[in-house]
Every structure is written in structure tokens, then in C-alpha cells.
Design a protein around this motif. Structure first.
Motif, PDB file in Angstrom:
ATOM      1  N   THR A 112       0.618  -1.010  -0.547  1.00 16.07           N
ATOM      2  CA  THR A 112       0.146   0.058  -0.335  1.00 16.07           C
ATOM      3  C   THR A 112       1.247   1.032   0.077  1.00 16.07           C
ATOM      4  O   THR A 112       0.498   2.132  -1.171  1.00 16.07           O
ATOM      5  CB  THR A 112      -1.210   0.129   1.053  1.00 16.07           C
ATOM      6  OG1 THR A 112      -1.603  -0.981   1.371  1.00 16.07           O
ATOM      7  CG2 THR A 112      -2.045   0.906   1.090  1.00 16.07           C
ATOM      8  N   ILE A 113       1.327   1.462   0.953  1.00 15.81           N
ATOM      9  CA  ILE A 113       2.976   2.691   0.748  1.00 15.81           C
ATOM     10  C   ILE A 113       3.583   3.088  -0.267  1.00 15.81           C
ATOM     11  O   ILE A 113       3.360   3.369  -0.499  1.00 15.81           O
ATOM     12  CB  ILE A 113       3.355   2.340   2.136  1.00 15.81           C
ATOM     13  CG1 ILE A 113       2.436   2.553   3.631  1.00 15.81           C
ATOM     14  CG2 ILE A 113       4.598   3.652   2.359  1.00 15.81           C
ATOM     15  CD1 ILE A 113       3.196   2.248   4.986  1.00 15.81           C
ATOM     16  N   LEU A 114       4.442   1.585  -0.537  1.00 19.27           N
ATOM     17  CA  LEU A 114       5.555   1.855  -1.775  1.00 19.27           C
ATOM     18  C   LEU A 114       4.492   2.391  -3.254  1.00 19.27           C
ATOM     19  O   LEU A 114       5.027   2.889  -3.902  1.00 19.27           O
ATOM     20  CB  LEU A 114       5.923   0.060  -1.888  1.00 19.27           C
ATOM     21  CG  LEU A 114       6.939   0.202  -0.898  1.00 19.27           C
ATOM     22  CD1 LEU A 114       8.212  -1.161  -1.028  1.00 19.27           C
ATOM     23  CD2 LEU A 114       7.347   1.420  -0.649  1.00 19.27           C
ATOM     24  N   GLY A 115       3.078   1.475  -3.314  1.00 21.27           N
ATOM     25  CA  GLY A 115       2.868   1.508  -4.405  1.00 21.27           C
ATOM     26  C   GLY A 115       1.885   3.264  -4.363  1.00 21.27           C
ATOM     27  O   GLY A 115       1.970   3.523  -5.059  1.00 21.27           O
ATOM     28  N   GLY A 116       1.254   3.862  -3.345  1.00 19.69           N
ATOM     29  CA  GLY A 116       1.291   4.945  -2.692  1.00 19.69           C
ATOM     30  C   GLY A 116       2.233   6.164  -3.297  1.00 19.69           C
ATOM     31  O   GLY A 116       2.234   6.841  -4.206  1.00 19.69           O
ATOM     32  N   LEU A 117       3.149   5.580  -2.916  1.00 21.23           N
ATOM     33  CA  LEU A 117       4.398   6.861  -3.623  1.00 21.23           C
ATOM     34  C   LEU A 117       4.683   6.778  -4.583  1.00 21.23           C
ATOM     35  O   LEU A 117       4.522   7.794  -5.220  1.00 21.23           O
ATOM     36  CB  LEU A 117       5.317   6.287  -2.110  1.00 21.23           C
ATOM     37  CG  LEU A 117       5.770   6.473  -1.309  1.00 21.23           C
ATOM     38  CD1 LEU A 117       7.019   5.544  -0.283  1.00 21.23           C
ATOM     39  CD2 LEU A 117       5.254   7.896  -0.263  1.00 21.23           C
TER      40      LEU A 117
END
Length: 410
Positions: free
Chosen positions: A322-327
């Protein structure tokens, strides 16, 4: 190195779109997994890790904490697991009434005793021998009591009822004896019916320990001979795992690997037949417990998951996706996010690497050395090597902000 200014606009467009596509894929995967956490079957990496192949097989399988689900076949461990779940349930819903708590405890652990009202004990009734440890009478509370742990067998019920000269007539009415005898006969019937209800722990123990087909059986008369012990399915499953592990270490030719794949499929079938009924009992227990709750209590949401090794792996995977995809999608900290995402996908690749001598991963994909995960790793490293975030993303806004600030200070 070629000057970045010489990269064509169309190349920049495609590289940025590639970053956005990968970012969206990772983000959506993470969001989907988050959504599944509130379902009856939340996502878990256990299945993927348990089927790990290649040189890192043991490492990834051990990340689940119980790669062969043997804990599900250990009655003591399942009992402890369910007792811990009950405590989490009580902690999560602190406003349970005493009645709800009592019903929950009875449902999970069973009753201390089973009772039926009886005004007095008939003179002819005596609880001696083995019945004395199971059945008793409380004259103060006027209750016929049956031990909650031992229960009552049909034969024991018949023995108790034969102590009075009462029989059931064709119409179901009790005949013979005194009114007290008939009351006693009926009390035994009611107490027996109540004692027939097993708690979930008792059902589980009956399956794992009391079922000769699963637990095995020892013939005392033939003990010490080849016919003295009948191996149960649980022990057969454990033996099959041991044999598989031994043969896997010696599998140096393709035909041996193919044979092992068939054995592994059979082992997985054995595991499903043994473990799924216990899992189903757990699901049934949790569903029944939720039925005890009022709408106001249900508003507190589901109880937190057990803090196990695989749960931590699941949460870290979901957070990373979730975090890496969002970044990557918003282009913030793009290079760091791309390198981190590449590392994560590389770990996915190493779970089932399509290398020579490694059994092929299940599914429609057929790969050799390179598969989709490795391609994404290379793409992410390419993204990390280029300033795609400054081309399109928050990185560009940050860069331009500080670049202007530097110019104004000169």
C-alpha cells in the motif's frame, strides 16, 4: 552516461506511465488485501510461503510459523489457541453481560456439570462404581448432576434408569413406579440430553484424540506385535512429510522432481482432509460467538487477529504494498520507493524462482530464469535510476521549490 536532457519526450512519457502502472498495481493489491481483512476469509501469505520452492524454501516456509499446519492437529495447541481467542473476545467486548460470558465459556470449554431438577432421590437409586464419579445429587439445590467433563454414555443412562421400575409406554408416557420414580427417570433423560452437547474444545478433542481413524488405535491384547498398533491418519501425514523432505534432498533428476510433485499434491490433500474440519470448527465457534452479541456490541468490529508470525508477515506485506504503491503513484520519494518495491518483489521471486532444478511453480505461467516478478524488479530498478518523480510527481514540486529558493538566495 548519456545526458538526461537528450531523453525524448515520448520515452519520458512511457517511463512515467510505467511507474504509474506499477504503483497502481501495488496500491490496489494492498487495498484489496486490507478490504479482505474484514471478511470471513482474510488474505494471508501462508499458502504462497508454504509452497515455496528452491534453495530458500525452508526460510520462506518457516516464516509462517507452522508450514505444515501441524499445530492444527495438536489438541493441546488448538485448545490453547481457542482459549486465547476467548480471552481476546472478552477483552474486545468488555461490556458483555454475565449471561453472555457464561454462554461463551460453555460454548468454548463446556459446562462444569449438567443438571436436571429432581425433588428427591428415590430410595432404590444408588450411584456406586463408575457412576459415582459421573453422577451425583445435590439435595440442597434439588438437582441431579452429571460431570461436565465425563458426560454420560447411553449405557450409563440405561443403568441409571433401570434403578427404578419405570418404562416408557407406546404413547411415550412413563408407566410404573411411584411419582418420584417417574420424576427421577425423566430427570435422567433431561440431564443425558444436556450432557450430549459438546463444547467446541470437546468436539475438537473427540476428532483429534477420540477418532481412531485419525489418532490411531492400540490393541492391548496384541501390543508389541505388528498388529498391536493401528497408525492413524495424523501419524500417516507426519510420516509422509518426513519421507517427502528426505526425498526432496536427494532429488537430483527431473523424473524424481516430477514424482515428488505428485507426492506433494497427495500430502496437501491429506492436510486438507485433516486440518479443514478443525478450521471449520473454529469458524463455526467464532460465528456462534458473534451471535451472542447485540447490535451495539457488534459495532465495535471484529476482534483483533492473533499476533502470530504469519500475521506479522501479512501486515508487513500489506503495508509495504500500500505505502510503496502510493508513493510510486504520486511520485514522492520515488527512487527510494522504487528500490524498496524492487526488493519486495525480488523476495516474491525468490519464493518460487524459475531456476534449473527447481520444481515449477503451480499455475498457468511457464517461466525459465525470468518471470513477471523479475521483470517488475528490473522495471523498478530502471525507474529508480531515472528522475521520474521530478518529471511527474511530488518530487518535481519539491525539487522546483528548493531550486527556486536557491536561486533567490544567490
Amino acid at each position: 552516461m548519456q545526458d538526461l536532457k537528450k531523453i525524448t519526450g515520448i520515452a519520458i512519457l512511457f517511463i512515467v506511465v510505467l511507474r504509474l502502472c506499477i504503483g497502481w498495481q501495488l496500491l490496489y493489491e494492498g487495498l484489496w488485501k486490507i478490504d479482505s481483512l474484514s471478511s470471513t476469509r482474510p488474505w494471508t501469505a501462508a499458502g504462497y510461503l508454504n509452497n515455496a520452492k528452491g534453495p530458500f524454501r525452508d526460510h520462506f516456509r518457516n516464516m509462517t510459523g507452522d508450514p505444515n499446519d501441524l499445530n492444527w492437529l495438536d489438541a493441546d495447541k488448538v485448545k490453547a489457541k481457542w482459549a486465547a481467542w476467548e480471552q481476546r473476545f472478552l477483552n474486545h467486548y468488555p461490556n458483555l453481560t454475565d449471561g453472555q460470558k457464561s454462554k461463551l465459556h460453555q460454548m468454548v470449554h463446556g459446562n462444569k456439570y449438567f443438571a436436571a431438577k429432581l425433588s428427591a432421590l428415590p430410595p432404590s437409586v444408588k450411584f456406586d462404581g463408575s457412576l459415582g464419579s459421573i453422577v451425583s445429587y445435590d439435595p440442597k439445590r434439588k438437582l441431579l448432576l452429571i460431570d461436565g467433563e465425563q458426560h454420560l454414555t447411553p449405557k450409563e443412562k440405561q443403568r441409571l434408569q433401570k434403578m427404578v421400575p419405570v418404562k416408557k409406554g407406546p404413547n411415550g408416557k412413563l408407566e410404573g413406579g411411584t411419582a418420584l420414580d417417574r420424576e427421577y427417570y425423566d430427570a435422567v433423560e433431561k440431564a443425558y440430553a444436556r450432557s450430549a452437547r459438546l463444547s467446541y474444545i470437546e468436539k475438537m478433542q473427540a476428532s483429534l484424540r477420540g477418532n481412531p481413524e485419525l489418532a490411531g488405535q492400540i490393541n492391548i491384547k496384541q501390543e508389541g506385535t505388528i498388529d498391536g498398533k493401528r497408525i492413524g491418519k495424523i501419524e500417516q501425514y507426519k510420516n509422509a512429510i518426513d519421507r517427502y523432505e528426505q526425498k526432496l534432498a536427494q532429488a537430483d533428476q527431473q523424473f524424481k522432481v516430477d514424482h515428488l510433485n505428485k507426492i506433494w499434491a497427495e500430502i496437501q490433500q491429506m492436510k486438507s482432509e485433516l486440518v479443514n474440519p478443525i478450521r471449520a470448527l473454529e469458524d463455526e465457534m467464532e460465528t456462534e460467538a458473534n451471535k451472542l452479541l447485540t447490535p451495539e456490541q457488534l459495532a465495535a468490529g471484529p476482534i483483533p487477529h492473533e499476533d502470530t508470525e504469519i500475521h506479522r508477515v501479512n501486515m508487513m506485506t500489506i503495508a509495504a504494498l500500500t505505502i510503496l504503491g502510493g508513493l510510486l503513484l504520486i511520485g514522492f520519494g520515488t527512487r527510494i520507493a522504487a528500490i524498496a518495491a524492487a526488493g519486495m518483489l525480488l523476495s516474491f521471486y525468490l519464493v518460487m524462482p524459475p531456476w534449473p532444478g527447481v520444481p515449477e511453480a503451480p499455475g498457468p505461467e511457464h517461466s525459465f530464469i525470468v518471470n513477471k516478478n523479475l521483470i517488475e524488479v528490473m522495471a523498478l530498478l530502471t525507474i529508480a535510476a531515472l528522475p521520474t518523480g521530478t518529471w511527474f510527481g511530488i518530487d518535481g514540486l519539491v525539487y522546483r521549490f528548493f531550486h527556486k529558493k536557491k536561486k533567490s538566495t544567490k
